[in-house]
Design an enzyme around this catalytic site. Structure first.
Site, PDB file in Angstrom:
ATOM      1  N   HIS A   1       0.972  -1.416  -0.027  1.00 32.62           N
ATOM      2  CA  HIS A   1       0.109  -0.005  -0.005  1.00 32.62           C
ATOM      3  C   HIS A   1       0.882   1.314  -0.078  1.00 32.62           C
ATOM      4  CE1 HIS A   1      -2.771   2.741   2.135  1.00 32.62           C
ATOM      5  NE2 HIS A   1      -3.371   2.240   1.171  1.00 32.62           N
TER       6      HIS A   1
ATOM      7  N   ASP B   1      -6.575  14.972  -5.205  1.00 35.81           N
ATOM      8  CA  ASP B   1      -6.332  13.737  -4.660  1.00 35.81           C
ATOM      9  C   ASP B   1      -7.377  12.928  -4.266  1.00 35.81           C
ATOM     10  OD1 ASP B   1      -4.892  11.614  -3.812  1.00 35.81           O
ATOM     11  OD2 ASP B   1      -4.140  12.571  -2.075  1.00 35.81           O
ATOM     12  N   MET B   2      -8.033  12.104  -4.815  1.00 36.44           N
ATOM     13  CA  MET B   2      -9.361  11.497  -4.277  1.00 36.44           C
ATOM     14  C   MET B   2      -9.307   9.945  -4.604  1.00 36.44           C
ATOM     15  SD  MET B   2     -11.866  12.156  -7.634  1.00 36.44           S
ATOM     16  CE  MET B   2     -12.695  10.528  -7.688  1.00 36.44           C
ATOM     17  N   ALA B   3     -10.092   9.419  -3.530  1.00 33.82           N
ATOM     18  CA  ALA B   3     -10.657   8.040  -3.831  1.00 33.82           C
ATOM     19  C   ALA B   3     -11.628   8.023  -4.815  1.00 33.82           C
ATOM     20  CB  ALA B   3     -10.890   7.525  -2.496  1.00 33.82           C
TER      21      ALA B   3
END
Ligand code: NAI
Length: 343
Positions: free
Chosen positions: A122, A180-182
């Site tokens: 990760h 910056d995004m999920a």
């Protein structure tokens, strides 16, 4: 969680606490240093889903053999502007960082670089990597795989991950633009954050094991894509770029973050870096970025809003705030950091 349950810690001290715990779990210093840096980046920007709340996970996975701590890393340049960073299942933060360094170098030399990071753990809040490029005057996109915990639009069982997208662009003056995004309504870390704080969650974030919306973070079985079919399409795009393109496990075949801590995760990430000077006048581009931000700032805010922000600006404001106050950490995590416990 109430304010009394938060401990405010200065950056350097917190970074050392992160490092100490990771090294105590057996992580060599050069990896612990990068993981700590990425966690500080997240917490300092108010992205608490990817800061201290993940420490125990990284420590436990280290102790159980889930990261390759003696990797045979290979950087394979496959064309003038393309490369694969073979991470050999080492820490994702370390691999994605060094792969971005190479991508920056290649884009500076050749105008554009596409670097795939193959088989890693990760890699945290991925805005960090595009910010690295934007701070050098470059435009960057980075995407990565994540564990399959999102229901596809119209489906009742998870298939894709929260597959984040980060985009960065430089500005002449001031902090770069960092979007910056999920691709989910919320990142899984926000569920963890809600659990650690005993908060309920909005019913638009996630579903329980029957596919029904839930407000209880402990009952979450799968997350929902952002904006229905559009988020679903974006998470598929991310998986194709950072998984299938590199010949890695895709969709539901991607390993789970929390299932078996002793297994390597074999995740992929994809960095694309573009040198503006190869496409037009670099100075004019930077000026236009400034003009864009200024014009956005000049727009009258809608009711209930204090101003229009550019992507990443709110996080920059948080950075300034925490520079004074220290970074807030839930007390239970602080106690864990101070203890000898690994998991
Ligand atoms: P978020 O929803 O807090 O923010 C998304 C974006 O919207 C940010 O760029 C932010 O600056 C911008 N934004 C938020 N409010 C705004 C406003 N009022 N005006 C203008 N812009 C605004 O982020 P999300 O989706 O919760 O993601 C959190 C983190 O999780 C990210 O750092 C992401 O990289 C990370 N992540 C990492 C994964 C991994 O596997 N490595 C998986 C999923 C997420």
């Amino acid at each position: 969680m109430s304010e009394e349950n938060l401990v405010y810690i200065q950056h350097d001290e917190l970074r050392q606490l992160f490092k100490d715990k990771l090294m105590h779990a057996g992580m060599p210093e050069k990896y612990a240093d990068k993981v700590a840096e990425l966690m500080i980046f997240a917490d300092a920007r108010g992205i608490h889903s990817h800061g201290a709340v993940r420490l125990q996970y990284y420590a436990e996975r280290t102790a159980k053999g889930g990261f390759n701590l003696e990797p045979q890393i290979e950087f394979e340049q496959t064309g003038p502007s393309t490369a694969i960073y073979h991470a050999d299942n080492t820490l994702g933060h370390y691999a994605a960082y060094h792969a971005m360094e190479e991508a920056i170098r290649m884009a500076e030399e050749n105008g554009i670089a596409a670097v795939g990071v193959k088989e890693m753990g990760h890699s945290g809040a991925i805005g960090y990597y595009v910010k690295m490029a934007a701070e050098k005057g470059l435009v960057a996109l980075s995407v990565c795989q994540s564990d399959p915990m999102v229901v596809p639009f119209g489906g009742s069982k998870p298939y894709f991950g929260t597959n984040p997208i980060a985009f960065g662009a430089p500005r002449e003056n001031g902090a770069p633009i960092v979007f910056d995004m999920a691709t989910t309504v919320q990142a899984w870390g926000k569920i963890l954050d809600a659990r650690s704080k005993n908060h309920s969650i909005p019913d638009t974030w996630a579903v329980d094991d029957k596919g029904e919306p839930t407000t209880d973070p402990y009952k979450v079985s799968a997350l929902l894509p952002v904006a229905g079919p559009k988020g679903y399409g974006l998470m598929m795009m991310v998986d194709i770029l950072s998984g299938s393109l590199l010949g890695l496990p895709f969709g539901q075949h991607v390993t789970s973050m929390y299932e078996d801590y002793s297994q390597y995760r074999r995740l992929g990430q994809f960095h694309l870096v573009i040198n503006p000077s190869y496409f037009g006048d670099e100075k004019q581009f930077l000026e236009q970025m400034n003009q864009m931000v200024n014009e956005l700032h000049d727009i009258e805010p809608a009711q209930g809003f204090d101003q229009v922000y550019y992507p990443g600006e709110i996080q920059e404001d948080v950075v300034k705030k925490y520079e004074k106050s220290g970074i807030p950490i839930p007390e239970s995590i602080y106690d864990y950091m101070k203890s000898d416990k690994i998991y």
